[in-house]
Design a protein around this motif. Structure first.
Motif: not given
Length: 487
Positions: A171-173, A253-264, A302-306
Motif C-alpha cells: 500500500p502507498g508504495t 487543491s490537487c491533493a484534495l481532488y485526488i484523495r477525496e474524489y478519485i481515490l474515494a 503511511k497513516v491514511d488508508p485512502i
C-alpha cells in the motif's frame, strides 16, 4: 560452452517447443544450480541473487518445474531434474545416431559417394562469411519502442523486475525507475502494469512528453492537467472546478481532488506512472513544488488508508538538478531501480532467441561495440537474423552514416550540436580511454542519453563505436560559432 550451459539450452528448447515460452534468466539460474551435483538450496540461491527465499521457493521454482514437466513430458522436481534431463539428452543422441547409421547403410546399398563425415551426426548449420550459425527461423520483431508483452525477445531484468513486482503489492508504495533512453524502462513498467491489472488494480500512465511547454512551466496548469488526465483515463466525471480553490492553492487543491474524489471513487488500488519526469527538471521552481507534493502523498500513505490506494511509479532518464531538502525529495524513499545495460549472459540468451549462435569472440566484439545497450543489441541481432548483413559488415559500417545505427547516432549528434556545453563535456570523454571527471550536470545529461556510463564521480564512453563516429563531428561543431549555427 560448459555442460551446464548445454543442458540449460536443451531444457529451454524443450520447453519452448511444448509451451512457446523461453526460460527467463532467473529460471535459468535456478535450473543451472539445481543441475549441479552439489546443489544449492533455495535459501542460498535467494541470497546470491538478492531475493527472498519465499519468492524463489513459492513463486519462481514451482513455475520452472511446471514448465520443465510440460517440456519433458514427465513430472520434474528439483530432486529429479538432473536425471530427467540426462534421459532426454541420451534419447536425443541415440535418435541422431540411429539416423546416421540408417543413412550410411542406405548410401552403401545405393552405391552413393563415401560419407566419411557421418559420425559427426549433428546437422550441418548454414555458415555465413562471419561464421555466424543461423538456426531454424523465428518470427522476428523490428526493435521499435517498448518490447511487447508477449514478445519472446524480452529479457527479464534480474533482480529488479521481481523486486518491483513485490513492491507494487505494498500500500502507498513508490517505485523510482531510472536509466538512459532505450535501456528498457518502459518495457519494464508495462510488465508492472500488466501484473497490476491482473491483480485488479487500475492503471494510469501520464507521459510528460505529451504535455505542452506552457503547461509544465506553470504549476497550476500542470496540476490541473494531471488531475484532468487521471479523471479521463479512469473514466470518471470531471469535477475539477468543484475542488479547485485559489485560496487553498493549486497543491492543496490537487491533493484534495485526488484523495477525496478519485481515490474515494475508485474502490481499488491505482497505479500512477509518471513517465519522462526528467522533462520538468529544467523548470526549477515548478519541479521543487511538484516533487515535494509527490513526497507528501507517499508520506501520508503511511497513516491514511485512502492514500494507501495510490501506487506511484516515477520514470526518469537523468538526475534532478534542483536542490531539495532530504525530507522533501521523493528520490530517497521507496524502491529505487537504476537499469543497467544487458550482461554478456543476457546478450547470449537474446542471441539464441533470435535463432543465432554467435561464437565467444563475436559476443565479445558485440559487447565492446554496443556495450550491452538493449536497443542496439536487438537491432544488431535483428539484422543478423534477417541476413541483411554479415557480422563483419555490421562492424565495418557501425560508425558511419549508412550503417544500421545511423538514426540512433544522428539523434545524439543533433542534441550535441545544439548544446555547446554538453558537446564540450563529451569531447573531453572522447579524448581519453580512461574514466574522467566532467562537470556534474553535463555528466548526468550524457548518461541520460546513454553516451557514457557513470563510475563514481567519473564517466567513460559507453560504446566503442561512439568514439570513431563522434570524435571528428563534435570537434568540428566545437570549432564553429557558439550557437552551432553552422553544424
Amino acid at each position: 560452452m560448459s555442460a551446464s550451459a548445454d543442458i540449460v539450452e536443451l531444457a529451454d528448447a524443450l520447453v519452448y517447443t511444448k509451451t512457446g515460452q523461453h526460460l527467463n534468466d532467473l529460471q535459468r539460474f535456478i535450473l543451472r544450480e539445481s543441475w549441479q551435483e552439489t546443489k544449492k538450496n533455495y535459501d542460498q540461491m535467494a541470497q546470491e541473487l538478492g531475493y527472498s527465499e519465499s519468492y524463489i521457493k513459492q513463486s519462481v521454482a514451482p513455475q520452472l518445474w511446471k514448465l520443465l514437466s510440460q517440456g519433458l513430458g514427465e513430472k520434474v522436481t528439483k530432486a529429479t531434474v538432473r536425471s530427467a534431463l540426462e534421459r532426454q539428452l541420451l534419447a536425443q543422441n541415440q535418435s541422431k545416431f540411429k539416423t546416421v547409421i540408417n543413412n550410411t547403410l542406405s548410401s552403401i546399398e545405393t552405391g552413393s559417394s563415401d560419407r566419411s563425415d557421418d559420425l559427426d551426426y549433428l546437422p550441418n548449420p548454414r555458415i555465413t562469411p562471419s561464421d555466424q550459425i543461423i538456426l531454424p527461423s523465428v518470427d522476428l520483431e523490428l526493435p521499435d519502442g517498448s518490447v511487447p508483452l508477449n514478445s519472446p525477445f524480452y529479457i527479464e531484468r534480474v533482480p529488479y523486475e521481481a523486486q518491483c513486482y513485490q513492491e507494487l503489492l505494498k500500500p502507498g508504495t513508490l517505485i523510482r525507475i531510472k536509466g538512459p533512453r532505450q535501456i528498457g524502462k518502459t518495457s519494464l513498467v508495462n510488465r508492472l502494469l500488466s501484473r497490476g491489472i491482473a491483480k485488479g488494480y487500475k492503471t494510469v500512465v501520464l507521459d510528460f512528453q505529451q504535455v505542452e511547454e506552457t503547461v509544465i512551466s506553470d504549476l497550476n496548469k500542470m496540476l490541473r492537467w494531471l488531475c484532468a488526465s487521471l479523471t479521463r483515463q479512469l473514466k470518471l466525471k470531471p469535477m475539477l472546478n468543484d475542488y479547485w480553490d485559489e485560496d487553498l492553492g493549486s497543491k492543496m487543491s490537487c491533493a484534495l481532488y485526488i484523495r477525496e474524489y478519485i481515490l474515494a471513487e475508485i474502490d481499488a488500488p491505482i497505479v500512477l506512472v509518471l513517465e519522462e519526469l526528467s522533462l520538468i527538471f529544467k523548470q526549477v521552481n515548478i519541479v521543487q513544488e511538484f516533487l515535494t507534493l509527490l513526497r507528501s502523498w507517499h508520506e501520508q500513505a503511511k497513516v491514511d488508508p485512502i492514500w494507501q490506494r495510490l501506487r506511484l511509479i516515477l520514470i526518469q532518464s537523468t538526475e534532478v538538478y534542483v536542490p531539495l531538502d532530504i525530507n522533501q525529495s521523493p528520490f530517497n524513499v521507496g524502491l529505487g531501480v537504476d537499469l543497467e545495460p544487458l550482461s554478456r549472459e543476457q546478450v547470449q540468451d537474446l542471441t539464441q532467441r533470435h535463432g543465432l549462435r554467435l561464437g565467444a569472440e563475436q559476443i565479445t566484439q558485440l559487447m565492446q561495440l554496443v556495450g550491452g545497450h538493449p536497443y542496439l543489441v536487438r537491432l544488431t541481432l535483428y539484422h543478423l537474423a534477417r541476413q541483411d548483413l554479415t557480422f563483419e559488415e555490421i562492424l565495418q559500417t557501425a560508425a558511419t552514416d549508412t550503417g544500421i545505427y545511423a538514426n540512433h547516432l544522428h539523434r545524439h549528434l543533433w542534441t550535441l550540436q545544439h548544446n555547446p556545453k554538453l558537446a564540450a563535456a563529451f569531447n573531453q570523454v572522447l579524448s581519453t580511454t580512461e574514466p574522467i571527471e566532467v562537470e556534474q550536470v553535463q555528466g548526468f545529461k550524457l548518461h541520460s542519453m546513454g553516451l557514457v556510463t557513470l563510475q563514481g564521480n567519473q564517466v567513460r564512453l559507453s560504446c566503442d563505436f561512439y568514439r570513431s563516429y563522434f570524435r571528428d563531428r563534435t570537434i568540428k561543431c566545437q570549432d564553429a560559432d557558439s550557437e552551432y549555427s553552422n553544424c
